[in-house]
Design a protein around this motif. Structure first.
Motif, short mmCIF file in Angstrom:
data_model
loop_
_atom_site.label_atom_id
_atom_site.label_comp_id
_atom_site.label_asym_id
_atom_site.label_seq_id
_atom_site.Cartn_x
_atom_site.Cartn_y
_atom_site.Cartn_z
N ILE A 831 68.20 20.13 -101.34
CA ILE A 831 67.34 20.02 -102.51
C ILE A 831 67.65 21.13 -103.49
CG2 ILE A 831 64.95 20.14 -103.28
CD1 ILE A 831 64.24 18.85 -100.58
N ASP A 832 67.92 22.29 -102.93
CA ASP A 832 68.28 23.39 -103.81
C ASP A 832 69.54 23.07 -104.60
OD1 ASP A 832 66.15 24.82 -103.16
OD2 ASP A 832 67.14 26.06 -101.63
N ILE A 833 70.47 22.48 -103.90
CA ILE A 833 71.72 22.13 -104.60
C ILE A 833 71.42 21.20 -105.75
CG2 ILE A 833 73.81 20.76 -104.38
CD1 ILE A 833 74.27 21.93 -101.73
N ILE A 834 70.54 20.29 -105.48
CA ILE A 834 70.26 19.31 -106.53
C ILE A 834 69.52 19.94 -107.70
CG2 ILE A 834 68.99 17.21 -107.03
CD1 ILE A 834 69.61 16.38 -104.14
N PHE A 835 68.57 20.78 -107.37
CA PHE A 835 67.72 21.28 -108.46
C PHE A 835 68.25 22.56 -109.09
CE2 PHE A 835 64.68 18.64 -106.15
CZ PHE A 835 64.35 17.79 -107.18
N GLU A 836 68.65 23.46 -108.24
CA GLU A 836 69.12 24.74 -108.79
C GLU A 836 70.48 25.08 -108.21
OE1 GLU A 836 65.80 27.19 -107.70
OE2 GLU A 836 64.65 25.50 -108.48
N PRO A 837 71.47 24.71 -108.87
CA PRO A 837 72.82 24.82 -108.32
C PRO A 837 73.24 26.26 -108.01
CG PRO A 837 72.88 24.29 -110.64
CD PRO A 837 71.46 24.17 -110.23
N LYS A 838 72.70 27.19 -108.72
CA LYS A 838 73.21 28.56 -108.56
C LYS A 838 72.96 29.09 -107.15
CE LYS A 838 72.84 29.80 -113.31
NZ LYS A 838 71.82 30.16 -114.25
N SER A 839 71.81 28.82 -106.64
CA SER A 839 71.49 29.36 -105.34
C SER A 839 72.24 28.64 -104.22
CB SER A 839 69.99 29.28 -105.08
OG SER A 839 69.59 27.94 -105.24
N GLY A 840 72.35 27.34 -104.38
CA GLY A 840 72.89 26.57 -103.27
C GLY A 840 74.40 26.41 -103.35
N ASN A 841 74.89 26.45 -104.50
CA ASN A 841 76.28 26.10 -104.68
C ASN A 841 77.18 27.30 -104.41
OD1 ASN A 841 78.61 24.93 -105.34
ND2 ASN A 841 77.96 24.28 -107.39
N GLY A 877 68.66 9.38 -111.95
CA GLY A 877 69.02 9.98 -110.67
C GLY A 877 67.86 10.74 -110.08
N LEU A 878 67.23 11.52 -110.93
CA LEU A 878 66.10 12.33 -110.48
C LEU A 878 65.00 11.42 -109.92
CD1 LEU A 878 65.15 15.28 -110.45
CD2 LEU A 878 63.83 14.74 -112.49
N ALA A 879 64.81 10.28 -110.59
CA ALA A 879 63.76 9.37 -110.13
C ALA A 879 64.06 8.87 -108.74
CB ALA A 879 63.64 8.20 -111.09
N TRP A 880 65.30 8.50 -108.48
CA TRP A 880 65.64 7.99 -107.14
C TRP A 880 65.50 9.08 -106.09
CZ3 TRP A 880 65.37 3.25 -105.90
CH2 TRP A 880 65.67 2.23 -106.83
N GLY A 889 57.12 12.18 -98.09
CA GLY A 889 55.98 13.07 -98.28
C GLY A 889 56.37 14.53 -98.42
N HIS A 890 57.49 14.79 -99.07
CA HIS A 890 57.96 16.16 -99.21
C HIS A 890 57.28 16.84 -100.40
CE1 HIS A 890 60.81 19.49 -99.67
NE2 HIS A 890 61.07 19.28 -98.38
N GLU A 891 57.09 18.13 -100.28
CA GLU A 891 56.39 18.89 -101.33
C GLU A 891 57.13 18.86 -102.66
OE1 GLU A 891 53.40 20.75 -101.60
OE2 GLU A 891 53.07 19.25 -100.05
N LYS A 892 58.44 18.82 -102.56
CA LYS A 892 59.25 18.98 -103.77
C LYS A 892 59.02 17.87 -104.78
CE LYS A 892 62.12 22.55 -103.70
NZ LYS A 892 62.34 23.46 -104.84
N VAL A 893 58.40 16.82 -104.33
CA VAL A 893 58.20 15.71 -105.25
C VAL A 893 57.34 16.14 -106.43
CG1 VAL A 893 56.13 14.73 -104.20
CG2 VAL A 893 57.73 13.23 -105.32
N LYS A 894 56.53 17.14 -106.19
CA LYS A 894 55.72 17.68 -107.30
C LYS A 894 56.61 18.23 -108.40
CE LYS A 894 51.47 18.52 -104.89
NZ LYS A 894 50.90 19.39 -103.88
N ASP A 895 57.68 18.90 -107.97
CA ASP A 895 58.61 19.44 -108.96
C ASP A 895 59.24 18.32 -109.77
OD1 ASP A 895 58.02 21.90 -108.12
OD2 ASP A 895 59.75 22.09 -106.76
N VAL A 896 59.58 17.26 -109.05
CA VAL A 896 60.19 16.13 -109.75
C VAL A 896 59.25 15.61 -110.81
CG1 VAL A 896 61.05 13.79 -109.48
CG2 VAL A 896 61.57 15.50 -107.75
N ILE A 897 57.99 15.47 -110.42
CA ILE A 897 56.99 14.96 -111.38
C ILE A 897 56.84 15.91 -112.56
CG2 ILE A 897 54.55 14.45 -111.66
CD1 ILE A 897 54.63 13.44 -108.75
N ARG A 898 56.85 17.19 -112.23
CA ARG A 898 56.70 18.19 -113.30
C ARG A 898 57.85 18.04 -114.30
NH1 ARG A 898 59.13 22.70 -113.77
NH2 ARG A 898 59.82 22.71 -111.61
#
Lengths: 1172, 112
Positions: A831-841, A877-880, A889-898
């Motif tokens: 998820i980190d890779i997807i959302f914040e590339p710097k930390s994960g990549n 992509g983000l929607a899928w 039921g993952h917490e991160k879905v809130k971020d997606v909605i935000r």
């Protein structure tokens, strides 16, 4: 102890005839409870009641006796000592004598301390009234069980004697008669020996008392008494024999039971029950036989159907009871009666049967015939030789025809019987010439006979005790003619297509062939060429006669039956079936030369395939060949014509074959083979860009993979990955990582999008399909690479990649299996890779690293790159991905909605701050583009709706329950507050759009409970969706929600509050041109609203009516109909007023003319025309 | 006192089986379905006779054949047959049919 006053009060109120029945019952109950609880003894009660039991007033005495009797009935379970019982039974038994009080009984009576006083004062006069109480009392006492104290046998005998001596049953009323019979029955059942000792008086009395009885209740009892009575006198030459004549005279007159008039209350005694009781009574002793059987046979010839059925039933029952010896002398008469009954009742159905359906040709339910057959079966079982000789000797051959065909299908008839029957039948069969086979009757017979023979053989096998050898007579006969029979049938069928044959005839022909073909082999060894002849004939029908639906279906059915018959074991027949039928059918699919329509072909294939495992395997193989041939025909040679066929084949494969393989065990190899083949072929395809075919292939791939077990999925995945990595330039080209350089020019990006060749896209999509369908536990190789690949491609607008990514994230196992890759690569990391590339990549290399301007999906969505196309793709992509998270039921879905919500806010603080920190110089300060907001709004639809393509149960997605409700309750408040904040601009309308998506996809029940808050959003959403043609399905969904709200009580309140705007909105939608269902539903909603309180709805009425008059002219019929209905629903507001107007109008333009009578209107009346 | 019924015991005919239109599965959204006789009869078949508890259809006062429709010219003509000669209720029946049709048809129609 009870106070005497209270007790007297109770007794008084019961005895007093002026009191209401309720009061009497209440006082009885209270006395009963007193005695039950031990507060009162019987002795004391009797003493108390002395006056009432002995008074000279017969009415009061009767009531008193009744009270005591009823009390005893209620106390059936209370133990009483023998002295009390003795005294009581004596008392009641004496009371059976209505002249009891005139006698001086006291002389002979022993002294009883309790009762002497009571009994001593017995008065005079005949006592009819007290009889009922006495009867009830006797009954209550005699029915007592031994544990509560029974009446002694001496007393019982005394009671019985008193009964015999005193009672004149015939002269009593209906209820008393019934009680008498009950008493007698009770005596017979409980004290048989005592009654028997009374001798023939009992029988005499019974004959006397039942003579002329007409009440059904009493008769029922009488019929029950007789078998009990007969048991008492088992000696055939004894006392009973002399009474048999009169007894039969009385009983026989009741047969057949027939109610002369129907009374409601008598419905308790059913005719059938009564009839059954009489049957048991009549058959209770063989002594009845000489008189009963002639009576029944006589009644059998009556014209009343119910009498016939009854006679047959009685005969059947009696012949079992009376025994074979006694029945033997009636055999001749019986047979002729049965024959008549069957032949007369079977004549009609023979004609009726033409209307029978495919599924079975039987006679109409014919009670007489079936009863007659049951009887026949019984008598044959009983007296085999005699009956059979009768049947065989019977010269009435035409009657036998009918009789025997039905008889032949009776499986329970003894084997020898059947055999000789078959002999007769064959005898008959030989008589008619060959031509006769063609006619209907012979065909029918033929089929029935064959079926009978087969059933016979199969049953005898099952019994295993009495198996039939091939040398039996009927087998020999069958063997002698079946070849010519088959030839005849085949040749007829081959020519059937030209003539107009009756459906029934076709049915018989095919059925006969089918039966012959499925005859057990050792008895009827059909030669190979004959068997193949049958098959070829049937296959020829399949190939040519597809216009004759009935024939075609039956032929197919026959083939399937034969197939499942031979499919069971390896034999010559099975081989020839495969070579003649299966291979021919398979070739149908692959060769496109016959004129048989394609859907019919597929039907034939699936039916035949279902007949046996081997057949299906062969068919699947052929089908696969056809699929690949067609696909490559299309993709390699560019043959557009094959597309349609390929799609149908693939659909057939997905819908029929895959479920079948799934049900059958151990066939996963086939699935694996199919998929591997697919992957092998992929490399040779040059895409012609046929989207439908492509979708079909992907769907087949997904389903196939979805059905496999983990191991096989693993193999498939590896195979797929190999093909992918060897083919796809994208994967090799590491420079394309998830991070997109900011400075990339628009043109470059577009160029890159086009860079994916169509073949690469094909491979990629197929790979995505595999990923979508794998189970959560299946291990994906090289996760990081694949993640990157999908991220890149989804940014290029490749939707399957986005779906696959969502599926991957959905199935990612947080507690991984300990494999290397997973250990260093958890869900959070992904998820980190997807959302914040710097930390994960961490591995990022190449040109991009130097820039330091990498961005995640999130940033892309918010438009850090000045490229709208890219941004839209990122949002999809983000929607899928968000859907994948949401489902688990993952917490991160809130971020997606935000992030999605931020897309609506052109100048939100987050964004500006991000801009400042980030690469602000690259992003011009601009408003968000409409297309971006729109795709963000539509993303909510993706999040909430069920998808067929991925992330569902079929493809093993992890789905938490109630996820929709949770998202709904999270998102709606946010959206609503945003709507309040935003200015009435485009972004506001887009927010409405997003909310409408959320509302229409959420479960109805959640929306209804919130309906008050949501009404404005809902209406706004309706008007937004109604603007374009693309959203018609969404519009319809939303409208359905509204109609759902309208039917709910809670929702109606919300609608009433907003009535004005709701009606405005709905009337606006009436002219929505793109979907009929929308218009129809709108009108239905309006009609439903007309039932809401007048005060709110009335002002809008004119508007609705105006709209309706428009809708009445709708191009669609259904809409017009609804409109007329709604208009009628709306007009009753002021019917009187409107009607007056209409009448006025009408009268002005009515004119009555006389018409001369014409032939067209033969009825003798004037034609009146209203003219305008 | 109310005068006795004009036709106290009319012949009641069986209701015709209501034909259900075979709904074509994938209809074109924009195809126009013209108004025809069947649709008309659906509107007026259930009107009750003023003096009997039967519908006009049951009494065969109206039949499908007695309705002429011309959708293009917005014209409809209903010919009805009263149960007995000189039926005083004829005008009323006519009126009922008329009102019902006026209410159920688009305003472009002239009802005759």
């Amino acid at each position: 102890m009870v106070e005497p006053g209270v007790l007297t009060g109770h007794i008084e109120s019961y005895v007093d005839t002026t009191r209401s029945p309720n009061e009497q019952a209440a006082s009885l109950d209270s006395i009963t409870s007193l005695v039950k609880n031990g507060l009162l003894t019987i002795e004391k009660l009797v003493r108390e009641m002395e006056m009432y039991l002995t008074t000279t007033d017969s009415v009061i005495r009767a009531r008193g006796t009744l009270l005591l009797a009823e009390l005893l009935t209620n106390l059936a379970l209370k133990p009483l000592d023998s002295v009390t019982i003795h005294s009581l039974i004596d008392f009641f038994a004496n009371r059976l004598d209505i002249f009891f009080y005139q006698k001086d009984v006291m002389d002979s009576r022993p002294f009883y301390p309790v009762f002497d006083v009571v009994m001593a004062k017995h008065a005079v006069a005949a006592d009819w009234r007290a009889l009922r109480g006495a009867l009830i009392g006797c009954l209550a006492l005699l029915r007592r069980k031994s544990d509560a104290g029974m009446v002694s046998s001496i007393d019982a005998k005394a009671a019985a004697e008193s009964y015999l001596k005193n009672l004149q049953v015939q002269s009593l009323g209906q209820h008393d008669r019934k009680l008498c019979f009950e008493l007698l029955q009770c005596l017979l059942v409980s004290y048989p020996d005592e009654v028997a000792s009374l001798g023939e008086d009992v029988i005499y009395l019974l004959c006397e008392s039942i003579d002329g009885e007409k009440d059904p209740h009493c008769l029922m009892l009488v019929f029950h008494i007789i078998p009990a009575l007969v048991q008492l006198f088992p000696d055939p030459s004894g006392s009973l024999a002399s009474f048999i004549g009169p007894l039969f005279e009385i009983l026989g007159s009741y047969f057949p039971i027939h109610f002369t008039h129907h009374i409601g209350e008598d419905a308790i005694v059913k005719r059938d029950d009564l009839s059954r009781a009489l049957m048991i009574a009549l058959s209770s002793t063989p002594l009845f036989e000489p008189s009963v059987i002639p009576l029944l046979l006589e009644k059998l010839s009556s014209s009343l159907p119910s009498a016939k059925v009854d006679s047959l039933k009685y005969l059947c029952y009696c012949s079992i009871k009376y025994g074979a010896d006694r029945m033997a002398k009636h055999a001749g008469a019986l047979w002729s009666s049965i024959k008549d009954a069957i032949s007369t009742s079977l004549k009609e159905p023979m004609e009726l049967s033409t209307s029978e359906s495919i599924h079975g040709l039987g006679f109409q339910e014919n009670e007489i015939a079936s009863e007659a057959l049951v009887l026949l079966e019984t008598v044959v079982m009983q007296n085999n030789d005699l009956l059979l000789s009768l049947i065989v000797d019977d010269e009435d051959v035409s009657t036998i025809f009918n009789t025997i065909t039905s008889y032949g299908s009776y499986k329970d008839v003894p084997l020898q019987g059947k055999q000789s029957l078959v002999d007769i039948m064959l005898l008959c069969l030989r008589n008619p010439s060959r031509d006769c086979f063609l006619n209907f009757g012979a065909l029918y017979l033929c089929m029935e006979l064959l079926a009978a023979c087969r059933d016979l053989v199969i049953r005898s096998r099952e019994l295993a005790s009495n198996s039939i050898s091939a040398h039996e007579k009927f087998c020999c006969i069958l063997q002698s003619f079946y070849v010519s029979l088959i030839d005849a049938l085949c040749s007829i069928l081959a020519t059937t297509s030209n003539e107009v044959a009756h459906d029934v005839e076709i049915y018989f022909r095919l059925k006969s062939l089918q039966i012959l073909a499925t005859f057990p082999e050792d008895l009827l060894p059909i030669p190979k060429n004959v068997f193949e002849n049958i098959l070829t004939t049937l296959v020829a029908i399949i190939l040519v006669d597809f216009n004759q639906k009935f024939l075609w279906k039956l032929a197919l059915k026959a083939l399937v039956h034969i197939g499942s018959f031979v499919g069971g074991y390896e034999s010559e027949k099975a081989l020839s079936y495969i070579s003649v039928v299966v291979e021919k059918i398979v070739s149908l699919v692959s060769v496109d030369d016959s004129s048989l329509p394609f859907p019919l072909k597929l039907e034939a294939v699936s039916e035949i395939g279902a007949s046996g495992r081997n057949h299906m395997l062969k068919i699947v193989r052929g089908l696969e060949g056809a699929v690949f041939a067609n696909i490559s025909d299309c993709y390699v040679h560019g043959n557009v014509r094959s597309v349609e066929m390929a799609i149908q084949l693939l659909q057939f494969y997905s819908e029929k074959v895959i479920p079948w393989i799934n049900e059958t065990e151990g066939l996963e190899e086939i699935l694996l083979r199919f998929v591997t083949n697919l992957w092998d072929h992929v490399e040779s395809w040059i895409s012609r860009d046929v989207q439908e075919l492509f979708d079909a292939i992907m769907m087949a791939m997904k389903l196939t993979v979805g059905c496999c077990s983990e191991e096989i999925q693993d193999i498939i995945l590896r195979k797929a990955y190999t093909v992918l990595s060897s083919n796809l330039s994208l994967l090799v080209n590491k420079s394309l990582s998830i991070s997109i350089p900011v400075q990339l020019e628009e043109s470059q990006l577009i160029q890159r999008t086009e860079n994916i060749s169509q073949r690469d896209e094909l491979v990629l999509s197929l790979f995505a399909s595999v990923i979508i369908a794998v189970q959560p536990r299946t291990e994906i190789p090289d996760v990081r690479e694949i993640l990157h690949l999908f991220l890149t491609t989804l940014l290029m607008g490749h939707v399957p990649s986005a779906q696959a990514l969502g599926s991957m994230i959905n199935k990612f196992d947080t507690k991984s299996k300990g494999v290397e890759i997973s250990r260093e690569f958890t869900l959070d990391e992904t998820i980190d890779i997807i959302f914040e590339p710097k930390s994960g990549n961490t591995h990022n290399n190449g040109v991009l690293e130097g820039n330091g301007n990498e961005m995640g999906l999130a940033d892309l969505c918010l438009g850090f790159v000045n490229n709208r196309q890219l941004q839209v793709h990122a949002i999809v992509g983000l929607a899928w991905v968000g859907k994948g998270l949401l489902l688990r039921g993952h917490e991160k879905v809130k971020d997606v909605i935000r992030i999605l919500l931020e897309c609506f806010m052109p100048d939100s603080s987050t964004r500006t701050s991000n801009l400042k920190q980030g690469s602000s110089e690259n992003v011009p300060d601009q408003d968000l583009h409409p297309s971006i907001m729109k795709s963000a709004a539509d993303a909510f639809h993706l999040l909430l709706s069920d998808s067929d393509d991925c992330l569902n149960k079929k493809f093993h997605a992890i789905i938490r329950p109630l996820y929709k409700q949770r998202l709904f309750s999270e998102v709606m408040p946010l959206l609503q507050s945003l709507i309040k904040k935003s200015d009435p601009s485009f972004s506001r309308s887009m927010l409405y759009r997003a909310s409408a998506h959320v509302i229409s996809d959420a479960p109805l029940i959640v929306v209804v409970t919130e309906s008050k808050k949501l009404m404005s959003v809902l209406l706004e959403g309706l008007s937004i969706f109604s603007e374009g043609i693309l959203d018609k399905d969404q519009l319809y969904n939303l409208l359905l929600i509204l109609s759902g709200i309208l039917t709910d009580k809670n929702g109606q309140e919300a609608v009433i509050e907003n009535a004005h705007s709701v009606i405005n909105c709905l009337t606006g939608l009436i002219s929505y041109p793109h979907m009929m269902l929308v218009r129809e539903t709108v009108i239905q909603c309006l009609a439903a609203m007309s039932e809401l309180p007048h005060a709110r709805i009335y002002p809008m009425r004119t508007k609705v009516l105006q709209a309706m008059s428009k809708a009445l002219d709708d191009p669609k019929r259904a809409v017009r109909q609804e409109a007329a209905r709604c208009r009628h629903a709306c007009s009753p507001f002021n019917t009187s007023f409107l009607f007056c107007l209409d009448i006025q109008q009408g009268i002005n333009c009515i004119e009555i003319r006389d018409f001369t009578r014409t032939k067209a209107f033969p009825r003798p009346a004037e034609k009146i025309v209203t003219t305008g | 006192m109310v005068s006795s019924l004009i036709n106290a015991n009319p012949v009641v005919y069986e209701k015709k089986e209501r034909r259900v239109r075979g709904a074509p599965s994938d209809v074109d959204e924009y195809v126009v379905e013209p108004i025809d006789q069947q649709e008309f009869i659906n509107h007026i078949r259930d009107i009750k006779d003023p003096e009997h508890p039967y519908s006009l259809e049951e009494l065969k006062v109206i039949t499908e054949d007695a309705i002429e429709v011309d959708d293009r010219h917005s014209y409809v003509r209903v010919t009805f047959t009263p149960t007995v000669e000189h039926c005083s209720m004829a005008t009323i029946i006519g009126l009922c049919i008329r009102v019902k049709l006026i209410r159920s048809l688009p305003s472009r129609y002239k009802v005759q």
